[in-house]
Design a protein around this motif. Structure first.
Motif, PDB file in Angstrom:
ATOM      1  N   LEU B  19       0.748  -1.112  -0.065  1.00 38.53           N
ATOM      2  CA  LEU B  19      -0.067   0.114   0.129  1.00 38.53           C
ATOM      3  C   LEU B  19       0.952   1.059   0.029  1.00 38.53           C
ATOM      4  O   LEU B  19       0.549   2.116  -0.646  1.00 38.53           O
ATOM      5  CB  LEU B  19      -1.011  -0.169   1.110  1.00 38.53           C
ATOM      6  N   ALA B  20       2.015   1.099   0.720  1.00 38.62           N
ATOM      7  CA  ALA B  20       2.923   2.188   0.932  1.00 38.62           C
ATOM      8  C   ALA B  20       3.486   2.699  -0.587  1.00 38.62           C
ATOM      9  O   ALA B  20       3.510   3.917  -1.196  1.00 38.62           O
ATOM     10  CB  ALA B  20       3.954   2.038   1.765  1.00 38.62           C
ATOM     11  N   TRP B  21       3.937   1.480  -1.281  1.00 35.10           N
ATOM     12  CA  TRP B  21       4.516   1.990  -2.466  1.00 35.10           C
ATOM     13  C   TRP B  21       3.361   2.202  -3.435  1.00 35.10           C
ATOM     14  O   TRP B  21       3.740   3.201  -4.373  1.00 35.10           O
ATOM     15  CB  TRP B  21       4.904   0.479  -3.209  1.00 35.10           C
ATOM     16  N   TRP B  22       2.138   1.761  -3.342  1.00 36.83           N
ATOM     17  CA  TRP B  22       1.081   2.243  -4.348  1.00 36.83           C
ATOM     18  C   TRP B  22       0.752   3.744  -3.835  1.00 36.83           C
ATOM     19  O   TRP B  22       0.846   4.470  -5.135  1.00 36.83           O
ATOM     20  CB  TRP B  22      -0.197   1.535  -4.124  1.00 36.83           C
ATOM     21  N   GLY B  23       1.034   4.158  -2.740  1.00 33.19           N
ATOM     22  CA  GLY B  23       0.610   5.634  -2.646  1.00 33.19           C
ATOM     23  C   GLY B  23       1.944   6.549  -3.160  1.00 33.19           C
ATOM     24  O   GLY B  23       1.606   7.417  -3.884  1.00 33.19           O
ATOM     25  N   TRP B  24       3.039   5.860  -3.316  1.00 30.97           N
ATOM     26  CA  TRP B  24       4.301   6.744  -3.586  1.00 30.97           C
ATOM     27  C   TRP B  24       4.171   6.698  -4.987  1.00 30.97           C
ATOM     28  O   TRP B  24       4.229   7.904  -5.676  1.00 30.97           O
ATOM     29  CB  TRP B  24       5.588   5.856  -3.383  1.00 30.97           C
ATOM     30  N   GLY B  25       3.703   5.574  -6.083  1.00 29.33           N
ATOM     31  CA  GLY B  25       3.712   5.711  -7.320  1.00 29.33           C
ATOM     32  C   GLY B  25       2.305   6.371  -7.712  1.00 29.33           C
ATOM     33  O   GLY B  25       2.776   7.143  -8.886  1.00 29.33           O
ATOM     34  N   ILE B 135       1.884   6.453 -16.734  1.00 31.64           N
ATOM     35  CA  ILE B 135       1.473   5.111 -16.609  1.00 31.64           C
ATOM     36  C   ILE B 135       2.593   4.314 -15.999  1.00 31.64           C
ATOM     37  O   ILE B 135       2.276   3.323 -15.352  1.00 31.64           O
ATOM     38  CB  ILE B 135       1.255   4.443 -18.206  1.00 31.64           C
ATOM     39  N   ILE B 136       3.694   4.440 -16.101  1.00 30.51           N
ATOM     40  CA  ILE B 136       4.776   3.821 -15.464  1.00 30.51           C
ATOM     41  C   ILE B 136       4.989   3.993 -14.127  1.00 30.51           C
ATOM     42  O   ILE B 136       4.937   3.239 -13.199  1.00 30.51           O
ATOM     43  CB  ILE B 136       6.157   4.015 -16.100  1.00 30.51           C
ATOM     44  N   ALA B 137       4.688   5.368 -13.624  1.00 28.84           N
ATOM     45  CA  ALA B 137       4.572   5.849 -12.334  1.00 28.84           C
ATOM     46  C   ALA B 137       3.366   4.790 -11.437  1.00 28.84           C
ATOM     47  O   ALA B 137       3.527   4.546 -10.475  1.00 28.84           O
ATOM     48  CB  ALA B 137       4.302   7.439 -12.116  1.00 28.84           C
ATOM     49  N   ALA B 138       2.343   4.814 -12.270  1.00 25.09           N
ATOM     50  CA  ALA B 138       0.965   4.266 -11.569  1.00 25.09           C
ATOM     51  C   ALA B 138       1.187   2.701 -11.397  1.00 25.09           C
ATOM     52  O   ALA B 138       0.503   2.274 -10.809  1.00 25.09           O
ATOM     53  CB  ALA B 138      -0.102   4.527 -12.506  1.00 25.09           C
ATOM     54  N   SER B 139       2.183   2.167 -12.188  1.00 24.35           N
ATOM     55  CA  SER B 139       2.237   0.684 -12.027  1.00 24.35           C
ATOM     56  C   SER B 139       3.449   0.179 -11.583  1.00 24.35           C
ATOM     57  O   SER B 139       3.913  -0.910 -11.484  1.00 24.35           O
ATOM     58  CB  SER B 139       2.290   0.216 -13.737  1.00 24.35           C
ATOM     59  N   ALA B 140       4.331   1.205 -11.292  1.00 22.91           N
ATOM     60  CA  ALA B 140       5.745   0.935 -10.729  1.00 22.91           C
ATOM     61  C   ALA B 140       5.523  -0.019  -9.402  1.00 22.91           C
ATOM     62  O   ALA B 140       6.410  -0.983  -9.154  1.00 22.91           O
ATOM     63  CB  ALA B 140       6.371   2.212 -10.287  1.00 22.91           C
ATOM     64  N   ALA B 141       4.686   0.336  -8.587  1.00 21.23           N
ATOM     65  CA  ALA B 141       4.262  -0.484  -7.254  1.00 21.23           C
ATOM     66  C   ALA B 141       4.245  -1.977  -7.568  1.00 21.23           C
ATOM     67  O   ALA B 141       4.431  -2.833  -7.054  1.00 21.23           O
ATOM     68  CB  ALA B 141       3.086   0.131  -6.593  1.00 21.23           C
TER      69      ALA B 141
END
Lengths: 535, 350
Positions: B19-25, B135-141
């Protein structure tokens, strides 16, 4: 205690009854071995124990199966999860998660075990199965033997009273099989777990069994009892038992150790076999020259030199992951070597395709069923006639030679494992390739199918085709009396006649040679002859 | 403060909560959407790649980085092709002239092709790059944490749906291995599957293999007790229905909010949607479907990562300084996981 009370079972779609009126009481804390041909109903019997049949497979169950007081008619497999642990034939396909530790935790998560005690149970099960070092690894990356042990550990965490295993060692090399069997032995002796295993490779497992369930197949009555008594009546027996039967030894030996009691006294009187070196033709069929293959970080073959001459049979032995399959792939031009050359009749196999390919190379892969693409045997034959440009009916003739009883309108998928292998072999041999490559052909075959394969291979071996077999099955190699090439970590570590290499090896020696060590006898026939000669 | 706390490489390696990674991404994606500066996009892209490479593990989706880079290149190229075909020349030196195709009036009377100007092309590249960065930021997590770990932190209401996805993801490599094996087998029979018709013939055995594998897996799961714990108080199904209803209302609310931001009805729907989702997640916590081994903790590290995410959004909305200064601040914040977060277990092979 597992109680079968006049159990009969039939699948819906088949009128045939698989199991008829079977009653037995399997004692707790013992090792029970299920013996029978392929398709005899062994797996069905195992499925009945925790209710996978009929709850998941469907079918009609008459009579009762009681497992520690739970009747499988009332309880589903999931309800019995902490009583029975099941390890399926192909553990790799049964992994739910991708990491060893997670896989072990999964069964406990399903049962709602308190997370606080999960850690301890995982540690204990890992310790018991020798997995402590690899808890953090991906299940995909493990060897077949390790995967088998992970599958066992992942059901042990729920502390089952009964462990069911379907062919736990048939995909394993002799050393890995010994590790798995030793682990099972520990479970029975130290923890009092009841183990029920079905296995074809009796020479590996019979000595551990406290009792044997013999499933003759065709709904004939199943017998249950003491291993020696069962082996007396069973058609399926390991070499050491066959030897005992041939020579009239009583009590019938079930292990090498028991057989040694009979041979120790006569060994001095017997003579070594003088090896007739039938030098193969000098004509080279296939060769690799300093071939190296690399998969990612793993070096599969290292500077390997390998030759196959005309009219010879070569067996490639070695542990799982030693490079056997890779070598076959290289010879067939399927695997591209990083360095070095490969030649089949002075051509590069990677450049031979279609019609030319099947005239040069026949390849039977680990899953022979992959080669079958058509709904009936007849169509498979016609397909080969077309692609190999043979007169119509040539392939069919070859098929009926290998499988005289076969109905050509039947679907290849409905054949037994052994029949399917022989069918593929016939389809491959129809185009008379110069080189025949077989990868692990006896995996999953019962003794009956194996002896038919053996006869067929002998017949192919003297028809002008050179044969290369990659296998774990030392008994097959002994019977074929092939030239042996032993691989380890991608390198040849031993090479020579089966008689020299196998007898010198600890892990890869056949049962007969262990019984008659230090003599160089390999097969039952040789042993019987030697004893006759000595009078 | 101890020295080891300052140097994360010295700390014990562990997974950071997904969840933290998703927040960051997602915050990085928001920054990229809000900004129109090419430099910002380049910096955001670089920062994300750096973090992905720093935290890559043998156990997360190993090829994800390569996949994301290929995706980015594809998006930029696609945007350029669109520009070449549909673009209108509105300035700058003409780079090349493509043959013109005038569409009839009933198709809008657009003319395809024609002159390609440098201004238009540069704008297209910049726009394509922005899209790729978002798109890459949103899928990085997804590339930073293995899907199985994401499954652990899912609320029970969607656990089964999540499990299905994870199992399906695990099936993909097996499926492609099967396909490869069958293609080889066809070649061994003397007819390499080059034509589509021949490849279709392999589909049948492929499906059969997958079905067999699925049955083995289902048997194994059943024997291990999957789906055994059922609660009587709240039915699992009810919770799932509430959740799905909430999700659908959420989609409805956001789409209409984008069109008509100031409507009481829309806001009511949004509040209702959030309410339903919160209710279902809370209820599902009461459903004791399973226990979780080594559930991921949401500790100081995860909170810091979320604070970074909030700071990123605040900086990109509120900070009104020089564009370059702003992008450098954003760059720094995006790279902060390298200091904040511990390395994932597994590390790199060779």
């Amino acid at each position: 205690m597992i109680n079968f009370n006049s159990v009969s079972f039939a699948y819906h779609d088949q009128a045939a009854v698989v199991i008829r009126d079977f009653s037995a009481q399997l004692a707790a804390g013992e090792f029970h071995l299920v013996v029978g041909k392929t398709g005899s109903g062994k797996s069905t019997l195992l499925n009945l124990i925790n209710g996978v049949s009929p709850h998941l497979t469907g079918g009609l169950l008459a009579g009762d199966v009681d497992i520690f007081g739970f009747n499988t008619k009332q309880f589903k497999p999931r309800d019995l999860a902490e009583i029975v642990g099941v390890v399926s034939q192909n553990p790799r396909n049964s992994f739910v998660t991708s990491m060893v530790e997670d896989e072990m935790a999964y069964a406990m998560e399903c049962l709602g075990v308190d997370p606080k005690i999960m850690r301890q149970r995982i540690d204990e099960a890992a310790e018991l199965m020798g997995l402590t070092e690899i808890l953090q690894q991906a299940t995909e990356s493990l060897s077949a033997g390790q995967q088998q042990r992970v599958a066992i550990a992942s059901v042990l965490v729920n502390r089952p009273k009964v462990l069911i295993l379907d062919e736990p060692t048939s995909a394993l090399d002799p050393a890995a099989a010994e590790e798995v069997l030793a682990a099972l032995q520990r479970l029975v002796h130290d923890l009092g777990i009841t183990v029920i295993a079905a296995e074809h490779r009796l020479e590996r497992i019979l000595q551990f069994a406290d009792s044997v369930i013999y499933v003759p197949g065709n709904a004939m009555p199943i017998s249950f009892g003491d291993p020696a008594a069962m082996m007396q009546m069973s058609e399926i027996t390991p070499p050491v038992v066959q030897l005992g039967k041939r020579l009239g030894w009583n009590p019938l030996p079930l292990s090498v150790r028991e057989a040694r009691k009979f041979t120790n006294s006569i060994i001095q009187k017997l003579n070594d076999i003088t090896q007739v070196i039938n030098r193969a033709d000098e004509e080279l069929v296939a060769s690799t020259n300093a071939v190296s293959v690399r998969y990612g970080a793993m070096q599969a073959l290292k500077n390997l030199n390998f030759e196959v001459y005309k009219n010879e049979t070569v067996a490639i032995l070695g542990r799982n992951g030693a490079g056997k399959s890779t070598l076959l792939g290289v010879l067939a031009g399927l695997v591209k070597p990083l360095t070095g050359q490969v030649q089949i009749n002075s051509q590069d196999p990677a450049k031979i395709h279609g019609f030319d390919f099947i005239r040069q190379i026949g390849f039977v892969p680990q899953e022979p069923a992959d080669l079958l693409l058509h709904p009936t045997v007849q169509q498979e034959c016609l397909f080969t006639d077309r692609t190999a440009q043979l007169p119509k009916g040539t392939t069919a003739k070859m098929v009926s030679q290998f499988l005289p009883e076969l109905d050509f309108e039947v679907a290849p998928n409905d054949l037994s494992e052994g029949q399917r292998l022989l069918l593929v072999l016939a389809l491959t041999m129809a185009s008379a390739p110069k080189l025949l490559l077989l990868d692990e052909p006896t995996r999953g075959l019962d003794y009956d199918a194996k002896s038919r394969l053996l006869a067929t291979l002998r017949c192919i071996g003297c028809s002008g085709t050179s044969v290369v077999i990659a296998t774990h099955d030392v008994e097959l190699v002994a019977e074929l009396n092939a030239r042996v090439v032993m691989l380890s970590a991608g390198e040849v570590i031993a090479e020579g006649a089966a008689r020299e290499v196998l007898i010198d090896s600890v892990a890869f020696s056949p049962q007969v040679s262990r019984v008659f060590s230090p003599l160089n006898l390999l097969t039952i026939e040789e042993a019987v002859d030697a004893i006759k000669l000595a009078g | 403060m101890q020295l080891t706390q300052l140097f994360p490489s010295q700390r014990e390696s562990r997974w950071v909560h997904p969840l933290a990674w998703w927040g960051w991404g997602l915050s990085a994606a928001v920054v990229a959407i809000l900004s129109n500066s090419f430099i910002t996009h380049v910096l955001v892209f670089t920062a994300i790649l750096t973090v992905l490479i720093t935290f890559r593990s043998t156990r997360s989706w190993s090829n994800a980085i390569g996949l994301l880079i290929r995706l980015a290149i594809f998006i930029v190229l696609f945007r350029i092709v669109i520009e070449l075909i549909f673009g209108v020349h509105f300035g700058g030196p003409v780079l090349m002239t493509l043959p013109v195709l005038d569409l009839p009036n009933w198709l809008g009377g657009i003319s395809l092709g024609g002159k390609v100007g440098s201004t238009g092309l540069v704008a297209a590249i910049a726009h394509g790059f922005k899209l790729a960065t978002v798109i890459i930021a949103a899928s990085a997590a997804a590339a930073l944490v293995p899907p199985s770990l994401l499954l652990k932190s899912l609320p029970n209401a969607v656990y089964e749906a999540g499990l299905v996805t994870v199992i399906a993801l695990g099936f993909l490599p097996a499926l492609s291995a099967d396909a490869k094996r069958l293609k080889t087998a066809a070649a061994l029979r003397g007819r390499p599957a080059r034509k589509i018709r021949h490849q279709l013939a392999l589909l049948f055995p492929l499906i059969e293999n997958s079905l067999n594998r699925a049955v083995t897996l289902a048997n194994a799961m059943e024997s291990k007790g999957f789906g055994r714990i059922k609660t009587t108080k709240f039915n699992n199904m009810t919770v799932s229905i509430i959740l799905i209803a909430g999700m659908m209302l959420m989609i409805l609310a956001t789409t209409s909010l984008l069109r008509n931001p100031l409507s009481i009805t829309n806001l009511t729907i949004l509040v209702l949607a959030i309410f339903l989702i919160v209710i279902s997640v809370a209820l599902s916590g009461k459903l004791k479907l399973r226990t979780v081994y080594r559930n991921l903790e949401f500790s100081q590290t995860e909170f810091s990562l979320l604070v970074v995410a909030i700071l990123l959004v605040m900086v990109s909305v509120l900070l009104n300084t020089n564009e370059l200064v702003k992008s450098l601040v954003i760059f720094g914040l995006l790279l902060s996981p390298i200091i904040i977060c511990p390395k994932p277990p597994g590390g790199l092979t060779k």
